[in-house]
Scaffold this active site. Sequence first.
Site, PDB file in Angstrom:
ATOM      1  N   ARG A  76      -6.725 -30.445  26.827  1.00  0.00           N
ATOM      2  CA  ARG A  76      -5.357 -30.673  27.315  1.00  0.00           C
ATOM      3  C   ARG A  76      -5.361 -31.778  28.377  1.00  0.00           C
ATOM      4  O   ARG A  76      -4.523 -32.673  28.355  1.00  0.00           O
ATOM      5  CB  ARG A  76      -4.782 -29.367  27.879  1.00  0.00           C
ATOM      6  CG  ARG A  76      -3.384 -29.506  28.478  1.00  0.00           C
ATOM      7  CD  ARG A  76      -2.802 -28.128  28.774  1.00  0.00           C
ATOM      8  NE  ARG A  76      -1.643 -28.171  29.651  1.00  0.00           N
ATOM      9  CZ  ARG A  76      -0.401 -28.431  29.246  1.00  0.00           C
ATOM     10  NH1 ARG A  76      -0.170 -28.700  27.969  1.00  0.00           N
ATOM     11  NH2 ARG A  76       0.595 -28.439  30.107  1.00  0.00           N
TER      12      ARG A  76
ATOM     13  N   TYR B  85      -2.126 -37.100  36.300  1.00  0.00           N
ATOM     14  CA  TYR B  85      -2.700 -37.933  35.248  1.00  0.00           C
ATOM     15  C   TYR B  85      -2.433 -39.412  35.512  1.00  0.00           C
ATOM     16  O   TYR B  85      -3.317 -40.251  35.358  1.00  0.00           O
ATOM     17  CB  TYR B  85      -2.129 -37.536  33.888  1.00  0.00           C
ATOM     18  CG  TYR B  85      -2.441 -36.122  33.489  1.00  0.00           C
ATOM     19  CD1 TYR B  85      -3.755 -35.695  33.325  1.00  0.00           C
ATOM     20  CD2 TYR B  85      -1.427 -35.188  33.280  1.00  0.00           C
ATOM     21  CE1 TYR B  85      -4.050 -34.379  32.966  1.00  0.00           C
ATOM     22  CE2 TYR B  85      -1.716 -33.882  32.918  1.00  0.00           C
ATOM     23  CZ  TYR B  85      -3.022 -33.491  32.770  1.00  0.00           C
ATOM     24  OH  TYR B  85      -3.315 -32.195  32.411  1.00  0.00           O
TER      25      TYR B  85
ATOM     26  N   LYS C 240       3.441 -20.034  29.747  1.00  0.00           N
ATOM     27  CA  LYS C 240       3.445 -20.237  31.207  1.00  0.00           C
ATOM     28  C   LYS C 240       4.732 -20.919  31.670  1.00  0.00           C
ATOM     29  O   LYS C 240       4.719 -21.835  32.496  1.00  0.00           O
ATOM     30  CB  LYS C 240       2.233 -21.050  31.652  1.00  0.00           C
ATOM     31  CG  LYS C 240       0.913 -20.302  31.483  1.00  0.00           C
ATOM     32  CD  LYS C 240      -0.215 -21.042  32.161  1.00  0.00           C
ATOM     33  CE  LYS C 240      -1.491 -20.221  32.112  1.00  0.00           C
ATOM     34  NZ  LYS C 240      -2.613 -20.892  32.795  1.00  0.00           N
TER      35      LYS C 240
ATOM     36  N   HIS D 285      -9.496 -26.131  28.012  1.00  0.00           N
ATOM     37  CA  HIS D 285      -8.459 -26.810  28.793  1.00  0.00           C
ATOM     38  C   HIS D 285      -8.804 -28.278  29.047  1.00  0.00           C
ATOM     39  O   HIS D 285      -7.931 -29.074  29.389  1.00  0.00           O
ATOM     40  CB  HIS D 285      -8.224 -26.087  30.116  1.00  0.00           C
ATOM     41  CG  HIS D 285      -6.811 -26.188  30.607  1.00  0.00           C
ATOM     42  ND1 HIS D 285      -5.754 -25.520  30.011  1.00  0.00           N
ATOM     43  CD2 HIS D 285      -6.263 -26.895  31.632  1.00  0.00           C
ATOM     44  CE1 HIS D 285      -4.637 -25.798  30.649  1.00  0.00           C
ATOM     45  NE2 HIS D 285      -4.918 -26.648  31.633  1.00  0.00           N
TER      46      HIS D 285
ATOM     47  N   HIS E  29       5.347 -29.610  30.962  1.00  0.00           N
ATOM     48  CA  HIS E  29       5.336 -29.260  32.378  1.00  0.00           C
ATOM     49  C   HIS E  29       6.762 -29.060  32.901  1.00  0.00           C
ATOM     50  O   HIS E  29       7.609 -29.928  32.702  1.00  0.00           O
ATOM     51  CB  HIS E  29       4.676 -30.369  33.206  1.00  0.00           C
ATOM     52  CG  HIS E  29       3.201 -30.473  33.000  1.00  0.00           C
ATOM     53  ND1 HIS E  29       2.514 -31.668  33.104  1.00  0.00           N
ATOM     54  CD2 HIS E  29       2.271 -29.534  32.699  1.00  0.00           C
ATOM     55  CE1 HIS E  29       1.235 -31.456  32.884  1.00  0.00           C
ATOM     56  NE2 HIS E  29       1.060 -30.170  32.633  1.00  0.00           N
TER      57      HIS E  29
ATOM     58  N   ARG F  76      -2.620 -25.548  25.235  1.00  0.00           N
ATOM     59  CA  ARG F  76      -3.460 -24.554  25.908  1.00  0.00           C
ATOM     60  C   ARG F  76      -4.108 -23.686  24.836  1.00  0.00           C
ATOM     61  O   ARG F  76      -3.597 -23.578  23.718  1.00  0.00           O
ATOM     62  CB  ARG F  76      -2.618 -23.680  26.844  1.00  0.00           C
ATOM     63  CG  ARG F  76      -1.930 -24.433  27.979  1.00  0.00           C
ATOM     64  CD  ARG F  76      -1.105 -23.469  28.830  1.00  0.00           C
ATOM     65  NE  ARG F  76      -0.463 -24.145  29.945  1.00  0.00           N
ATOM     66  CZ  ARG F  76       0.736 -24.710  29.892  1.00  0.00           C
ATOM     67  NH1 ARG F  76       1.425 -24.657  28.756  1.00  0.00           N
ATOM     68  NH2 ARG F  76       1.257 -25.298  30.946  1.00  0.00           N
TER      69      ARG F  76
END
Length: 211
Positions: A165, A197, A99, A162, A188, A74
């Site tokens: 990413r 994805y 995050k 982004h 994640h 990020r």
Amino acid sequence: MPAQSNVVPLRSPGPNIVNGKVSPPARQKNADRRSREHLTPEEVEKLMKAAGATGRHGHRDATLLLIAYRHGLRVSELVALRWDQIDLKQGLLHVNRLKNGVPSTHPIRGPELRALRRLQKAYEGPYVFSTERKGPMTTSTVRKLIARAGEQAKLPFPVHPHMLRHACGYKLANEGHDTRALQHYLGHKNIQHTVRYTELAPERFKNFWRD
């Protein structure tokens, strides 16, 4: 005496004023600005080439794009990256995810190692991507340089950080990498963020038709 018309003349739309304050215009949806939110590997190459050919910080900017893409960083993780997170001898990068993401250690390949060694010689200070004053670059600066590189690369849509990413996630998914490993690589916490994805990876359907 001419009859009065009941037609109210049209006015051009003015600013949205609430409590005496002018609010900013409504933000345009991403889908209205671009057809997808990721870049292809070919587009990433064009972006890096354009960044590398612009200004006196070309190598720094091209390396920034390379690291963001290869490691799915990020923009906030990118500008916070420090040299003490990188082991150039062992070829390792410790990724501190933001995050509430899951941290991990990534291998660094040859093109990255060469670019980072050259960058370390040119810029002093604790941050990998720093300014001439040895401080970290700002997220705003990164967004602007990526947008400018996208224009110079003549990409058909506006580009933002982004997208690199997402480009990382889609490329690794297209290559058939395990979803759980991809989840940990991107940091994640919830695997549902990774599944998008693999759901769009065309390789899943390559054997559906055999003509």
